[in-house]
Design an enzyme around this catalytic site. Structure first.
Site, PDB file in Angstrom:
ATOM      1  N   THR A  38     -15.661  30.231 -11.867  1.00 19.92           N
ATOM      2  CA  THR A  38     -16.726  31.237 -11.897  1.00 19.92           C
ATOM      3  C   THR A  38     -16.824  31.930 -10.544  1.00 19.92           C
ATOM      4  O   THR A  38     -16.861  33.155 -10.460  1.00 19.92           O
ATOM      5  CB  THR A  38     -18.075  30.570 -12.247  1.00 19.92           C
ATOM      6  OG1 THR A  38     -17.982  30.017 -13.558  1.00 19.92           O
ATOM      7  CG2 THR A  38     -19.225  31.562 -12.181  1.00 19.92           C
ATOM      8  N   GLY A  77     -18.227  25.924 -14.912  1.00 19.03           N
ATOM      9  CA  GLY A  77     -19.104  26.670 -14.012  1.00 19.03           C
ATOM     10  C   GLY A  77     -19.145  26.153 -12.594  1.00 19.03           C
ATOM     11  O   GLY A  77     -20.136  26.318 -11.895  1.00 19.03           O
ATOM     12  N   LYS A  96     -17.953  33.681 -15.709  1.00 15.49           N
ATOM     13  CA  LYS A  96     -18.418  32.415 -16.264  1.00 15.49           C
ATOM     14  C   LYS A  96     -17.219  31.639 -16.788  1.00 15.49           C
ATOM     15  O   LYS A  96     -16.394  32.177 -17.512  1.00 15.49           O
ATOM     16  CB  LYS A  96     -19.399  32.660 -17.408  1.00 15.49           C
ATOM     17  CG  LYS A  96     -19.953  31.387 -18.014  1.00 15.49           C
ATOM     18  CD  LYS A  96     -20.987  31.671 -19.090  1.00 15.49           C
ATOM     19  CE  LYS A  96     -21.565  30.355 -19.600  1.00 15.49           C
ATOM     20  NZ  LYS A  96     -22.694  30.562 -20.488  1.00 15.49           N
ATOM     21  N   CYS A  97     -17.134  30.369 -16.406  1.00 12.45           N
ATOM     22  CA  CYS A  97     -16.104  29.493 -16.956  1.00 12.45           C
ATOM     23  C   CYS A  97     -16.800  28.328 -17.650  1.00 12.45           C
ATOM     24  O   CYS A  97     -17.996  28.139 -17.481  1.00 12.45           O
ATOM     25  CB  CYS A  97     -15.134  29.025 -15.874  1.00 12.45           C
ATOM     26  SG  CYS A  97     -15.808  27.835 -14.711  1.00 12.45           S
ATOM     27  N   PRO A  98     -16.073  27.552 -18.437  1.00 13.13           N
ATOM     28  CA  PRO A  98     -16.720  26.488 -19.216  1.00 13.13           C
ATOM     29  C   PRO A  98     -17.503  25.479 -18.377  1.00 13.13           C
ATOM     30  O   PRO A  98     -18.573  25.055 -18.761  1.00 13.13           O
ATOM     31  CB  PRO A  98     -15.560  25.797 -19.928  1.00 13.13           C
ATOM     32  CG  PRO A  98     -14.491  26.819 -19.994  1.00 13.13           C
ATOM     33  CD  PRO A  98     -14.653  27.650 -18.755  1.00 13.13           C
TER      34      PRO A  98
END
Length: 94
Positions: free
Chosen positions: A17, A13, A9-11
């Site tokens: 991700t 998305g 998960k990245c900020p």
């Protein structure tokens, strides 16, 4: 067969991700692991891990810039920024 599961998960998305999920998948398979990676991107949760997936895994990797949604029956795991699990993967799955 050896198995690991993970969550990415990245900020935002959108890109990281899925890039992290792909790298974890390829690296694991190249070393003989069965791999399942849950992604928590802009379009929601995909390939969601079940309690059985987690229980059957030898280990869990969470590659996240933000806290992933955790509802895995009390799963305890360490959280790392995206780059660190990718670098440590070679050590973990030697």
């Amino acid at each position: 067969m050896k198995k690991f599961v993970g969550i990415t998960k990245c900020p935002v998305g959108i890109a990281h991700t899925y890039m992290a999920a792909e790298k974890l998948q390829k690296a694991g398979q190249a070393r003989g692991y069965e791999v399942k990676i849950e992604t928590q991107g802009a379009s929601g949760v995909e390939d969601e891990l079940s309690a059985a997936d987690v229980a059957d895994a030898d280990f869990v990797i969470i590659a996240a810039e933000t806290l992933p949604l955790m509802g895995k029956n009390g799963l305890m795991a360490s959280q790392y920024y995206m780059r660190r699990p990718l670098k440590l993967l070679k050590i973990l799955i030697h």
